[in-house]
Design a protein around this motif. Structure first.
Motif, PDB file in Angstrom:
ATOM      1  N   LYS A   1       0.747  -1.055   0.066  1.00 63.85           N
ATOM      2  CA  LYS A   1       0.075   0.085   0.052  1.00 63.85           C
ATOM      3  C   LYS A   1       0.899   1.307   0.122  1.00 63.85           C
ATOM      4  O   LYS A   1       2.010   1.232   0.650  1.00 63.85           O
ATOM      5  CB  LYS A   1      -0.872  -0.047   1.141  1.00 63.85           C
ATOM      6  N   TYR A   2       0.384   2.357  -0.596  1.00 65.99           N
ATOM      7  CA  TYR A   2       0.956   3.484  -0.838  1.00 65.99           C
ATOM      8  C   TYR A   2      -0.356   4.730  -0.528  1.00 65.99           C
ATOM      9  O   TYR A   2      -1.458   4.560  -0.998  1.00 65.99           O
ATOM     10  CB  TYR A   2       1.686   3.882  -2.016  1.00 65.99           C
ATOM     11  N   LEU A   3       0.159   5.699   0.071  1.00 63.55           N
ATOM     12  CA  LEU A   3      -0.790   6.730   0.295  1.00 63.55           C
ATOM     13  C   LEU A   3       0.034   8.072  -0.492  1.00 63.55           C
ATOM     14  O   LEU A   3       0.792   8.630  -0.311  1.00 63.55           O
ATOM     15  CB  LEU A   3      -0.863   7.096   1.649  1.00 63.55           C
ATOM     16  N   ILE A   4      -0.772   8.445  -1.535  1.00 61.15           N
ATOM     17  CA  ILE A   4      -0.146   9.277  -2.526  1.00 61.15           C
ATOM     18  C   ILE A   4      -1.308  10.505  -2.738  1.00 61.15           C
ATOM     19  O   ILE A   4      -2.492  10.451  -2.774  1.00 61.15           O
ATOM     20  CB  ILE A   4       0.186   8.733  -3.830  1.00 61.15           C
ATOM     21  N   PRO A   5      -0.778  11.609  -3.112  1.00 58.72           N
ATOM     22  CA  PRO A   5      -1.456  12.769  -3.560  1.00 58.72           C
ATOM     23  C   PRO A   5      -2.231  12.683  -4.806  1.00 58.72           C
ATOM     24  O   PRO A   5      -1.902  11.827  -5.801  1.00 58.72           O
ATOM     25  CB  PRO A   5      -0.445  13.911  -3.842  1.00 58.72           C
ATOM     26  N   PHE A   6      -3.451  13.020  -5.244  1.00 61.80           N
ATOM     27  CA  PHE A   6      -4.456  12.967  -6.207  1.00 61.80           C
ATOM     28  C   PHE A   6      -3.565  13.199  -7.376  1.00 61.80           C
ATOM     29  O   PHE A   6      -3.763  12.307  -8.428  1.00 61.80           O
ATOM     30  CB  PHE A   6      -5.586  13.625  -6.142  1.00 61.80           C
ATOM     31  N   HIS A   7      -2.813  14.228  -7.596  1.00 55.96           N
ATOM     32  CA  HIS A   7      -1.965  14.651  -8.684  1.00 55.96           C
ATOM     33  C   HIS A   7      -0.935  13.563  -9.122  1.00 55.96           C
ATOM     34  O   HIS A   7      -0.551  13.498 -10.219  1.00 55.96           O
ATOM     35  CB  HIS A   7      -1.369  16.029  -8.392  1.00 55.96           C
ATOM     36  N   VAL A   8      -0.474  12.875  -8.101  1.00 57.04           N
ATOM     37  CA  VAL A   8       0.551  11.927  -8.197  1.00 57.04           C
ATOM     38  C   VAL A   8       0.073  10.740  -8.998  1.00 57.04           C
ATOM     39  O   VAL A   8       0.510  10.029  -9.957  1.00 57.04           O
ATOM     40  CB  VAL A   8       1.630  11.486  -7.193  1.00 57.04           C
ATOM     41  N   TYR A   9      -1.366  10.288  -8.576  1.00 53.39           N
ATOM     42  CA  TYR A   9      -2.113   9.375  -9.182  1.00 53.39           C
ATOM     43  C   TYR A   9      -2.227   9.818 -10.663  1.00 53.39           C
ATOM     44  O   TYR A   9      -2.011   8.728 -11.572  1.00 53.39           O
ATOM     45  CB  TYR A   9      -3.464   9.392  -8.386  1.00 53.39           C
ATOM     46  N   GLN A  10      -2.639  10.862 -10.882  1.00 51.04           N
ATOM     47  CA  GLN A  10      -2.907  11.276 -12.356  1.00 51.04           C
ATOM     48  C   GLN A  10      -1.602  11.077 -13.166  1.00 51.04           C
ATOM     49  O   GLN A  10      -1.428  10.767 -14.368  1.00 51.04           O
ATOM     50  CB  GLN A  10      -3.557  12.629 -12.475  1.00 51.04           C
ATOM     51  N   GLN A  11      -0.406  11.404 -12.569  1.00 51.71           N
ATOM     52  CA  GLN A  11       0.770  11.265 -13.115  1.00 51.71           C
ATOM     53  C   GLN A  11       1.348   9.917 -13.673  1.00 51.71           C
ATOM     54  O   GLN A  11       1.875   9.406 -14.456  1.00 51.71           O
ATOM     55  CB  GLN A  11       1.878  11.852 -12.484  1.00 51.71           C
ATOM     56  N   ILE A  12       0.972   8.982 -12.167  1.00 52.32           N
ATOM     57  CA  ILE A  12       1.175   7.160 -12.634  1.00 52.32           C
ATOM     58  C   ILE A  12       0.600   6.739 -13.673  1.00 52.32           C
ATOM     59  O   ILE A  12       1.013   6.030 -14.537  1.00 52.32           O
ATOM     60  CB  ILE A  12       0.936   6.699 -11.316  1.00 52.32           C
ATOM     61  N   VAL A  13      -0.764   7.041 -13.910  1.00 54.89           N
ATOM     62  CA  VAL A  13      -1.550   6.340 -14.844  1.00 54.89           C
ATOM     63  C   VAL A  13      -1.209   6.285 -16.145  1.00 54.89           C
ATOM     64  O   VAL A  13      -1.023   5.212 -17.004  1.00 54.89           O
ATOM     65  CB  VAL A  13      -3.055   6.905 -14.910  1.00 54.89           C
ATOM     66  N   PRO A  14      -0.403   7.301 -16.952  1.00 51.41           N
ATOM     67  CA  PRO A  14      -0.034   7.376 -18.060  1.00 51.41           C
ATOM     68  C   PRO A  14       1.344   6.316 -18.236  1.00 51.41           C
ATOM     69  O   PRO A  14       1.360   5.480 -19.474  1.00 51.41           O
ATOM     70  CB  PRO A  14       0.519   8.776 -18.629  1.00 51.41           C
ATOM     71  N   HIS A  15       2.104   6.248 -17.341  1.00 51.88           N
ATOM     72  CA  HIS A  15       3.116   5.399 -17.145  1.00 51.88           C
ATOM     73  C   HIS A  15       2.780   3.901 -17.053  1.00 51.88           C
ATOM     74  O   HIS A  15       3.362   2.893 -17.884  1.00 51.88           O
ATOM     75  CB  HIS A  15       4.055   5.680 -15.979  1.00 51.88           C
ATOM     76  N   LEU A  16       1.524   3.638 -16.397  1.00 57.88           N
ATOM     77  CA  LEU A  16       1.176   2.188 -16.032  1.00 57.88           C
ATOM     78  C   LEU A  16       0.654   1.759 -17.431  1.00 57.88           C
ATOM     79  O   LEU A  16       0.807   0.526 -17.923  1.00 57.88           O
ATOM     80  CB  LEU A  16       0.202   2.355 -15.130  1.00 57.88           C
ATOM     81  N   LEU A  17       0.126   2.681 -18.460  1.00 56.12           N
ATOM     82  CA  LEU A  17      -0.564   1.951 -19.644  1.00 56.12           C
ATOM     83  C   LEU A  17       0.403   1.635 -20.407  1.00 56.12           C
ATOM     84  O   LEU A  17       0.019   1.084 -21.676  1.00 56.12           O
ATOM     85  CB  LEU A  17      -1.411   3.251 -20.164  1.00 56.12           C
ATOM     86  N   GLU A  18       1.560   2.169 -20.381  1.00 58.66           N
ATOM     87  CA  GLU A  18       2.775   1.422 -21.277  1.00 58.66           C
ATOM     88  C   GLU A  18       2.934   0.096 -21.127  1.00 58.66           C
ATOM     89  O   GLU A  18       3.262  -0.646 -21.844  1.00 58.66           O
ATOM     90  CB  GLU A  18       3.838   2.211 -20.987  1.00 58.66           C
ATOM     91  N   ARG A  19       2.579  -0.432 -19.710  1.00 54.53           N
ATOM     92  CA  ARG A  19       2.967  -1.897 -19.507  1.00 54.53           C
ATOM     93  C   ARG A  19       1.635  -2.656 -18.880  1.00 54.53           C
ATOM     94  O   ARG A  19       1.607  -3.724 -18.725  1.00 54.53           O
ATOM     95  CB  ARG A  19       4.117  -1.954 -18.545  1.00 54.53           C
ATOM     96  N   MET A  20       0.398  -2.073 -18.782  1.00 51.32           N
ATOM     97  CA  MET A  20      -0.732  -2.540 -18.137  1.00 51.32           C
ATOM     98  C   MET A  20      -1.897  -2.100 -18.827  1.00 51.32           C
ATOM     99  O   MET A  20      -1.787  -1.235 -19.876  1.00 51.32           O
ATOM    100  CB  MET A  20      -0.729  -1.969 -16.735  1.00 51.32           C
ATOM    101  N   ARG A  21      -2.917  -2.707 -18.564  1.00 53.14           N
ATOM    102  CA  ARG A  21      -4.361  -2.307 -19.415  1.00 53.14           C
ATOM    103  C   ARG A  21      -5.185  -2.026 -18.179  1.00 53.14           C
ATOM    104  O   ARG A  21      -5.014  -2.408 -17.074  1.00 53.14           O
ATOM    105  CB  ARG A  21      -4.940  -3.572 -19.991  1.00 53.14           C
TER     106      ARG A  21
END
Length: 250
Positions: A12-32
């Motif tokens: 588990k990680y507790l992150i700011p909402f804007h960091v969540y928005q930053q992570i998603v595009p990177h995830l979509l390079e290797r995840m669906r």
């Protein structure tokens, strides 16, 4: 949402909402996106159980090597005639095991109200054995409905690591005044609206690319129990104002 029995690590990680928005595009390079919901988004509403002396709460809060929870869960706007899930979630040496059975919500209420297996042949359940385990667990701990926890989730599944799953939970709310899950997501926020609980779920180890990404974005691990934090909120709300952001970040 159809998987009934599995074992995995959950970080588990507790992150700011804007960091969540930053992570998603990177995830979509290797995840669906998860196959459920629109772009992997759906709502979760869970009814958690505990004993009068709070056995479940203290097992979790004290981080016992072996601890477990019982919950009744629905997704999105399910009603009495829709599917629900009775779940026993166990954690031993940081490995999470979940066992759950699908059952119509009205039947789940009937089963929980009667506190008996005498009517089990009446229910259309996906796994009768797990229903027996739910009954045994509840009887042993003398569990009763305690609190409802709800949140929105966006989930991702690995393209190359089939066991990898990443979820983001936000709009986290709880209540203890209306314990009907079909009443929908409502209650008091128990995590600041600007914060997101991210969970990385794997069978063995976190992929190196994801470890590096979380390090680059400065995402620290943070143990956050939705159940315990909800109990803290509803109990403290009766006696004093509860400043959650300061409490959960401390």
């Amino acid at each position: 949402m159809a998987l009934e029995i599995f074992s995995r690590y959950e970080l588990k990680y507790l992150i700011p909402f804007h960091v969540y928005q930053q992570i998603v595009p990177h995830l979509l390079e290797r995840m669906r996106y998860d196959k459920f919901g629109d772009q992997g988004r759906y709502n979760i509403i869970s009814l958690y159980f505990d004993s009068i002396d709070k056995k479940i709460y203290y097992e979790t809060r004290n981080k016992l090597r072996f601890r477990q929870k019982l919950r009744l869960r629905i997704y999105d706007d399910a009603g009495l005639n829709d599917a629900s899930f009775l779940e026993v979630k166990q954690k031993y040496n940081n490995v999470v095991n979940k066992r759950r059975t699908k059952i119509k919500l009205s039947d789940a209420y009937h089963f929980l109200d009667k506190k008996s297996l005498a009517y089990q042949d009446m229910y259309d359940v996906s796994n009768p054995q797990i229903l027996k385990e739910v009954h045994a667990f509840r009887s042993l701990y003398e569990l009763e409905p305690k609190v409802i926890v709800s949140y929105d989730r966006q989930a991702f599944h690995g393209l190359y690591e089939d066991d990898l799953r990443v979820t983001f939970d936000y709009n986290l709310m709880c209540r203890d005044d209306n314990l009907s899950v079909e009443a929908g997501p409502q209650g008091a926020n128990f995590v600041d609206k600007d914060l997101v609980i991210m969970e990385v779920k794997v069978t063995h180890s976190v992929p190196l690319w994801l470890t590096r990404l979380l390090s680059e974005l400065e995402c620290p691990k943070k143990s956050v129990s939705k159940f315990c934090t909800s109990i803290d909120l509803v109990e403290n709300a009766r006696t004093e104002p509860f400043q959650l952001k300061e409490k959960i970040m401390s």
